[in-house]
Motif scaffolding. Structure first.
Motif, mmCIF file in Angstrom:
data_model
loop_
_atom_site.group_PDB
_atom_site.id
_atom_site.type_symbol
_atom_site.label_atom_id
_atom_site.label_comp_id
_atom_site.label_asym_id
_atom_site.label_seq_id
_atom_site.Cartn_x
_atom_site.Cartn_y
_atom_site.Cartn_z
ATOM 1 N N UNK A 1 35.699 33.607 34.489
ATOM 2 C CA UNK A 1 37.007 33.998 33.969
ATOM 3 C C UNK A 1 37.446 35.317 34.599
ATOM 4 N N UNK A 2 38.748 35.466 34.786
ATOM 5 C CA UNK A 2 39.283 36.727 35.306
ATOM 6 C C UNK A 2 39.635 37.687 34.174
ATOM 7 N N UNK A 3 38.932 37.580 33.091
ATOM 8 C CA UNK A 3 39.209 38.371 31.897
ATOM 9 C C UNK A 3 38.397 39.659 31.888
ATOM 10 N N UNK A 4 38.719 40.512 30.906
ATOM 11 C CA UNK A 4 37.805 41.595 30.548
ATOM 12 C C UNK A 4 36.686 41.024 29.697
ATOM 13 N N UNK A 5 37.065 40.328 28.615
ATOM 14 C CA UNK A 5 36.099 39.718 27.696
ATOM 15 C C UNK A 5 36.683 38.391 27.218
ATOM 16 N N UNK B 1 49.659 43.118 32.809
ATOM 17 C CA UNK B 1 50.058 42.761 34.168
ATOM 18 C C UNK B 1 50.554 43.957 34.984
ATOM 19 N N UNK B 2 51.081 44.994 34.329
ATOM 20 C CA UNK B 2 51.627 46.132 35.055
ATOM 21 C C UNK B 2 50.607 47.249 35.283
ATOM 22 N N UNK B 3 49.369 47.031 34.912
ATOM 23 C CA UNK B 3 48.334 48.057 35.057
ATOM 24 C C UNK B 3 47.598 47.897 36.389
ATOM 25 N N UNK B 4 46.653 48.809 36.623
ATOM 26 C CA UNK B 4 45.779 48.734 37.801
ATOM 27 C C UNK B 4 44.339 48.884 37.358
ATOM 28 N N UNK C 1 43.143 48.460 42.121
ATOM 29 C CA UNK C 1 43.795 47.193 42.454
ATOM 30 C C UNK C 1 44.824 46.874 41.377
ATOM 31 N N UNK C 2 46.092 46.674 41.739
ATOM 32 C CA UNK C 2 47.073 46.232 40.737
ATOM 33 C C UNK C 2 46.617 44.924 40.093
ATOM 34 N N UNK C 3 46.767 44.833 38.789
ATOM 35 C CA UNK C 3 46.306 43.642 38.071
ATOM 36 C C UNK C 3 46.978 42.380 38.607
ATOM 37 N N UNK C 4 48.269 42.470 38.922
ATOM 38 C CA UNK C 4 48.973 41.297 39.439
ATOM 39 C C UNK C 4 48.330 40.796 40.730
ATOM 40 N N UNK C 5 47.908 41.722 41.604
ATOM 41 C CA UNK C 5 47.231 41.317 42.848
ATOM 42 C C UNK C 5 45.849 40.751 42.552
ATOM 43 N N UNK C 6 45.141 41.388 41.634
ATOM 44 C CA UNK C 6 43.790 40.944 41.283
ATOM 45 C C UNK C 6 43.809 39.516 40.747
ATOM 46 N N UNK C 7 44.792 39.197 39.926
ATOM 47 C CA UNK C 7 44.855 37.871 39.318
ATOM 48 C C UNK C 7 45.239 36.795 40.330
#
Length: 460
Positions: free
Chosen positions: A209-213, A289-292, A313-319
Motif C-alpha cells: 500500500x502507498x499509505x502511511x498506515x 495530496x498537497x504535502x511533501x 517528494x511531493x505527495x502527488x508525485x509519490x502517488x
C-alpha cells in the motif's frame, strides 16, 4: 488462478490495546512504553501488529461488515469503473470492480462520497455506518502512527503536517479513504466470467500500500504478510472479535528514511464455499495530496539518511510514481525499527554516516554518471511500461542474452511493445552493464549523457 505457496501461521504477531496507545500529557505510563515496545518489535519482525479496539467500536465494526456482505451480494455486474489513472488516487469514491482480481470495492471518502442523496433522486445503496467506521479506524491509525513516532524518538505529532485536518475544513476532501472490499464473491466469479480462469498481474504476490498506515478488519482469514525471513504468514488467522490488523505502507517507509519497512502482502482469493465471499474493511491513512514527504524529522533526531531519501517528494508525485518491489525492496535488507536502547547508538553514528555521505558526493564524475544512469533507468523503464499499460516481468541476465538472439523468444513481444533497444538485454535495470544503462537512456533521450556531464562540470 495463481497458485500460492502455503503460508505459515504467525507464532507471535504483537498484540496491543488501543487504549494503551493513546498518548497523554507528562511522562509515559508503563503500559504505554510496553505497548510501544511490542508494536515496534512486531512491525520489525512481521510488518504488522494486531490492535484491540473498545467493545463498542468492535460491535459497530462487525455490524458494518455484515452490511457489507449484503451490499455486495445484491450488487449487479453492470458497473465496472475500476480507477486505473494514478493521478486520481485521491478521488476514488463509490463502487468499482476488478474482475481480473475477483475483487469488488466500495470507497468512502469524506467530502466526496455522498451517502445522502437529494429527495428527487433514487437513493444509492452503500454499506452502512461508514462515517462512524471511518472515525473509529482513523483514530486507531493515528494512535499507531504516534506510537511509531515515539519509538523513533521523533517529536510528538511529527507527521501532523502531512495529514488531513481533524476535522476537515469546508470544501476539503479527505486524502484518507475507507475501502470496503469483497474478494471472490461466488456469484461475481460465476456471473460475468463463468468458465474462465482468473489471470492475475505479475506483481500480484507482492502488493504494497502507498499509505502511511493501513487498518484492516476481515470477516474471515486470508490476508498474508511476508515476514522478516521472507515467509508468508497468515496475519489475520486468529483475530478476536475486537481486534484489527495494522500494517505500514510506502509513505511511512519514505517519511522514516526506510527505518519502518512497508508490509508486503497478498490476499488469498480462492473462491469460498459460501454465499458472500470474503469481505473486509480497510482504513487507509494517507498523506494529504498537497504535502511533501521528507525525512527532516529523522535527520533532526540524529538518524543517518541515505541519499535516496534526502530530497523531499511531493505527495502527488509519490502517488503517481511506480514502486517496483523487486527492485526497491528485499525484505531481509529493510532496516529494522530501532528500540529505545538503540537510539543513542544510532545518533552517535550520525557523524560517521555524514562522512560517508560526503565521500559519496566526492565520487569522480564518471562514477556519478553511472549511478545516476542506474537510478534514472529504473524510473524510465517503469514509466514507459506504465504509460503503455504493460506489466513488467524481467529476465535474468544469462537466459535473456539467449532470448534476444531469437525472434520468438519469451521476451520478444514485451520488448517490442516497450520499444526496447534491440541490443540491450531485457533484464532488471540493476543487472545491466554500465555501458548498457547509458546506451538505453541514449536510445530514448539522445544526448542524455552529455547533458549530465555538463551538469557535473557546472556548464549550462
Amino acid at each position: 488462478m495463481v497458485a500460492m505457496e502455503l503460508s505459515v501461521l504467525p507464532p507471535s504477531i504483537g498484540r496491543v490495546k488501543i487504549s494503551d496507545l493513546i498518548p497523554t500529557e507528562g511522562l509515559p505510563s508503563n503500559s504505554y512504553k510496553v505497548s510501544v515496545s511490542i508494536l515496534t518489535q512486531s512491525l520489525a519482525q512481521y510488518s504488522a501488529v494486531i490492535v484491540e479496539l473498545p467493545p463498542g467500536d468492535a460491535a459497530l465494526l462487525r455490524a458494518s461488515l455484515e452490511s457489507a456482505r449484503l451490499y455486495f451480494h445484491q450488487q449487479g455486474f453492470e458497473k465496472n469503473n475500476n480507477p486505473t489513472d494514478t493521478t486520481e488516487w485521491c478521488r476514488t469514491s463509490g463502487y468499482y470492480a476488478d474482475p481480473q482480481l475477483l475483487q469488488e470495492t466500495y470507497d468512502y471518502r469524506p467530502g466526496l462520497t455522498p451517502l445522502e442523496t437529494e429527495p428527487d433522486r433514487s437513493p444509492e445503496l452503500s454499506p452502512s455506518a461508514l462515517p462512524d467506521i471511518f472515525c473509529i479506524l482513523g483514530k486507531a491509525a493515528r494512535c499507531v502512527l504516534d506510537a511509531v513516532s515515539y519509538s523513533l524518538s521523533l517529536r510528538s505529532c511529527s507527521f501532523n503536517e502531512i495529514l488531513d485536518n481533524v476535522p476537515l475544513r469546508n470544501q476539503e476532501v479527505s486524502s484518507s479513504v475507507l475501502s470496503v472490499c469483497c474478494h471472490s464473491r461466488p456469484s461475481f466469479v460465476a456471473g460475468p466470467q463463468e468458465g474462465q480462469t482468473a489471470i492475475f498481474p505479475i506483481d500480484y504476490e507482492h502488493q504494497v500500500d502507498k499509505t502511511l498506515v493501513t487498518v484492516v478488519k476481515p470477516d474471515k482469514p486470508g490476508l498474508q504478510i511476508k515476514d522478516l525471513n521472507g515467509q508468508w504468514v497468515l496475519g489475520d488467522s486468529n483475530l478476536g472479535p475486537q481486534e484489527v490488523m495494522v500494517y505500514p505502507g510506502l509513505a511511512l517507509y519514505q517519511a522514516t528514511a526506510g527505518y519502518v519497512g512497508p508490509a508486503l502482502h497478498r490476499t488469498d482469493v480462492a473462491v469460498e464455499n459460501n454465499l458472500y465471499g470474503r469481505c473486509s474493511i480497510a482504513f487507509k491513512l494517507m498523506p494529504k495530496s498537497m504535502a511533501s514527504l521528507s525525512c527532516n524529522e529523522m535527520q533532526a533526531a540524529g538518524y543517518g539518511v541515505e541519499a535516496q531519501f534526502q530530497n523531499s517528494i511531493p505527495v502527488s508525485d509519490f502517488m503517481q510514481r511506480s514502486h517496483p518491489i523487486d527492485q526497491m525492496f528485499i525484505r531481509n535488507n529493510v532496516k529494522s525499527m530501532p528500540n529505545e536502547g538503540q537510539n543513542d547508538s544510532l545518533k552517535s553514528s550520525t557523524k560517521k554516516k555524514r562522512e560517508t555521505s560526503s565521500s559519496q558526493k566526492s565520487l569522480p564524475p564518471s562514477k556519478r554518471l553511472r549511478l545516476e544512469a542506474q537510478r534514472v533507468l529504473k524510473e524510465k523503464v517503469m514509466e514507459i511500461a506504465e504509460k503503455k499499460g504493460l506489466k513488467m516481468k524481467f529476465c535474468r541476465l544469462g537466459p535473456c542474452e539467449d532470448h534476444i538472439r531469437t525472434s520468438n523468444g519469451p521476451c520478444n513481444n514485451i520488448r517490442t511493445a516497450l520499444g526496447w533497444p534491440p541490443t540491450v538485454p531485457f533484464v532488471h535495470p540493476h543487472d545491466l552493464p554500465n555501458k548498457a544503462k547509458i546506451a538505453f537512456l541514449e536510445a530514448y533521450e539522445p544526448g542524455w549523457s552529455t547533458s549530465r556531464q555538463n551538469v557535473e562540470n557546472g556548464s549550462p
